[in-house]
Design an enzyme around this catalytic site. Structure first.
Site, mmCIF file in Angstrom:
data_model
loop_
_atom_site.group_PDB
_atom_site.id
_atom_site.type_symbol
_atom_site.label_atom_id
_atom_site.label_comp_id
_atom_site.label_asym_id
_atom_site.label_seq_id
_atom_site.Cartn_x
_atom_site.Cartn_y
_atom_site.Cartn_z
ATOM 1 N N SER A 142 0.855 -1.184 0.000
ATOM 2 C CA SER A 142 0.000 0.000 0.000
ATOM 3 C C SER A 142 0.889 1.231 0.000
ATOM 4 C CB SER A 142 -0.888 0.003 1.255
ATOM 5 O OG SER A 142 -0.066 0.143 2.411
ATOM 6 N N LYS A 143 0.268 2.413 -0.035
ATOM 7 C CA LYS A 143 1.062 3.643 -0.099
ATOM 8 C C LYS A 143 1.972 3.790 1.114
ATOM 9 C CE LYS A 143 -1.478 6.401 -3.339
ATOM 10 N NZ LYS A 143 -2.221 7.602 -3.645
ATOM 11 N N ARG A 144 1.541 3.288 2.260
ATOM 12 C CA ARG A 144 2.395 3.429 3.452
ATOM 13 C C ARG A 144 3.638 2.557 3.327
ATOM 14 N NH1 ARG A 144 1.374 -0.795 7.254
ATOM 15 N NH2 ARG A 144 -0.330 -2.093 6.536
ATOM 16 N N HIS A 145 3.575 1.501 2.504
ATOM 17 C CA HIS A 145 4.735 0.643 2.290
ATOM 18 C C HIS A 145 5.665 1.180 1.204
ATOM 19 C CE1 HIS A 145 1.823 -2.674 3.656
ATOM 20 N NE2 HIS A 145 2.755 -2.629 4.576
#
Length: 474
Positions: free
Chosen positions: A242-245
């Site tokens: 995801s974007k946090r990754h």
């Protein structure tokens, strides 16, 4: 089927080229180059509400930045809609597809019934064998494929192995909507066939699509391309990326200061390996890449590994080549501080001279820009907190005592200034660090920098002495 390998990368232009798409493009590119084949590019722009020209341009730009070229002109899927309709109508004529007049209300009723009975929603085939003369007046039909109802559809996959799908689960899916627009499932098959694609390499989220697409290939009597469904990229915690990754667009990695060749190397190692080789040139990757060597398990994205690899590539880079890459990246770096997007020739020369010291400490071009701030800041320098602590009254007194010795040097180099400072340290009984640290703080405004004598050499006599006098007078 052609003897020449033809792969394709087929992004949807609804956003930037994200990192998973970039790896799919890379695997297609590597396999095409490895086999002496070609990689084609198709823009799957049938979703007119979400597809934009800006996104298409960003995808092409991302591929070019990564160094992934394609053969021929990009193909627009939307522009081929007439051909998709033609094939759908041909399937009706040959009895492999049929017109379906089921209303939205009927379809919803089917879904509700399936839910109530705990079954997955499936079309019940009510128009499969009915005569079109029974159609409601004025109704516009969809076209559905006649999927096989017994047995199974086999997908022979180069990565996943043989995958079997019970045909009872496939149902008679729509290939042409009632408004005349093709479905994604149908358009992909027609395009891949017409473009001569021999090998489909894509994410394993398309594996169930492969079964339905095989049904269409077989209904048309076309060869089914070789399939290779590669595992998706997960985050360090094992969850879907995801974007946090780090599921960002490729352009974000450029702005974060990664070199395209380092990112290319890192992406190639996400799910594919060649022995214990971590660092691979593009030539190595092309020579070694085999689709069967891709792992079935999901790969985990690791920023620390990417940073370490990028730092290695920077240290190995030729200074002039690294400077060119740095200058090309500067406009995309938001945190470039005092460095202008287009430095002067004088500043470029200083940067080139400073690069051997700068690149030893930096893992990204953003870190390089941060370390190079001292070259661009204007006098008098503002000191960061640690530099201000170092430059206390005693340290300023030490610099004041050293200054005449530096001013009297006939030659201004890293070696000559270091010799003068060492001689001063010996004469005064001071440790070298007690002199070098205040010098660094006065010359750069910071407590850390490349070697202080390299800094003195790069700044030159006039600028170095002027910065030291500023701090003595402060």
């Amino acid at each position: 089927m052609s003897d020449k390998v033809v792969t394709r990368f087929a992004p949807s232009p609804t956003g930037y080229l994200h990192i998973g798409g970039a790896r799919t493009a890379l695997f297609n590119w590597l396999y095409a180059r490895h086999t002496g084949g070609v990689m084609l590019l198709r823009i799957e722009d049938t979703d007119r509400e979400r597809s934009t020209e800006g996104a298409t341009a960003a995808i092409l730009d991302g591929l070019k930045w990564l160094g992934l070229d394609w053969d021929g002109e990009p193909v627009s899927q939307f522009a081929r809609a007439a051909r998709h309709r033609e094939v759908a109508e041909e399937l009706v004529r040959t009895g492999r597809a049929y017109h379906c007049y089921a209303t939205p209300a009927e379809l919803e009723e089917m879904r509700e019934k399936a839910r109530a009975e705990g079954r997955p929603p499936r079309y019940d085939g009510r128009w499969r064998d009915r005569d079109p003369s029974e159609a409601p007046a004025g109704a516009r039909p969809a076209i559905r494929i006649k999927a096989p109802q017994e047995g199974e559809t086999l997908v022979r996959d180069r990565v996943q192995g043989d995958v079997r799908f019970p045909n009872k689960d496939l149902d008679d899916f729509i290939i042409l909507r009632s408004d005349g627009n093709p479905t994604y499932m149908h358009a992909v098959v027609v395009d891949d066939h017409d473009m001569g694609v021999t090998h489909i390499i894509r994410g394993d989220d398309h594996l169930t699509n492969a079964a339905r697409q095989t049904v269409i290939y077989e209904a048309m009597g076309w060869d089914v391309p070789v399939m290779a469904h590669i595992p998706l990229i997960h985050g360090p915690d094992g969850a879907k990326l995801s974007k946090r990754h780090g599921a960002l667009g490729v352009e974000a990695y450029r702005a974060m200061g990664y070199l395209p060749e380092a990112l290319r190397n890192y992406l190639a190692r996400l799910g594919w390996s060649h022995g214990d080789d971590e660092v691979m040139s593009t030539e190595d990757m092309v020579r070694w890449f085999e689709i069967e060597d891709v792992n079935r398990g999901a790969a985990r994205f690791d920023y620390a590994k990417l940073e370490a690899l990028n730092g290695l590539y920077m240290r190995r880079s030729d200074d002039a080549a690294l400077l060119d890459r740095f200058l090309a990246t500067l406009p995309f770096i938001e945190e470039r501080g005092a460095i202008p997007a287009a430095p002067t020739e004088q500043h470029k020369a200083m940067l080139l001279a400073a690069l051997p010291g700068l690149k030893e400490r930096a893992k990204t071009l953003v870190e390089l820009a941060d370390s190079a701030q001292y070259l661009f800041v204007s006098r008098p320098l503002s000191l960061d907190e640690k530099a201000a602590q170092i430059l206390d009254a005693e340290a300023r007194g030490t610099i004041a005592a050293l200054l005449p010795e530096l001013e009297s040097l006939a030659e201004w180099t890293a070696a000559s200034t270091e010799g003068a400072v060492r001689a001063f340290a010996e004469r005064t009984g001071l440790k070298l660090g007690r002199i070098a640290q205040p010098l660094r703080a006065a010359l750069t405004g910071r407590s850390t920098s490349p070697g202080v004598f390299d800094v003195i050499a790069v700044l030159g006599r006039e600028e170095s002495l002027a910065r030291l006098r500023d701090q003595i007078a402060a």
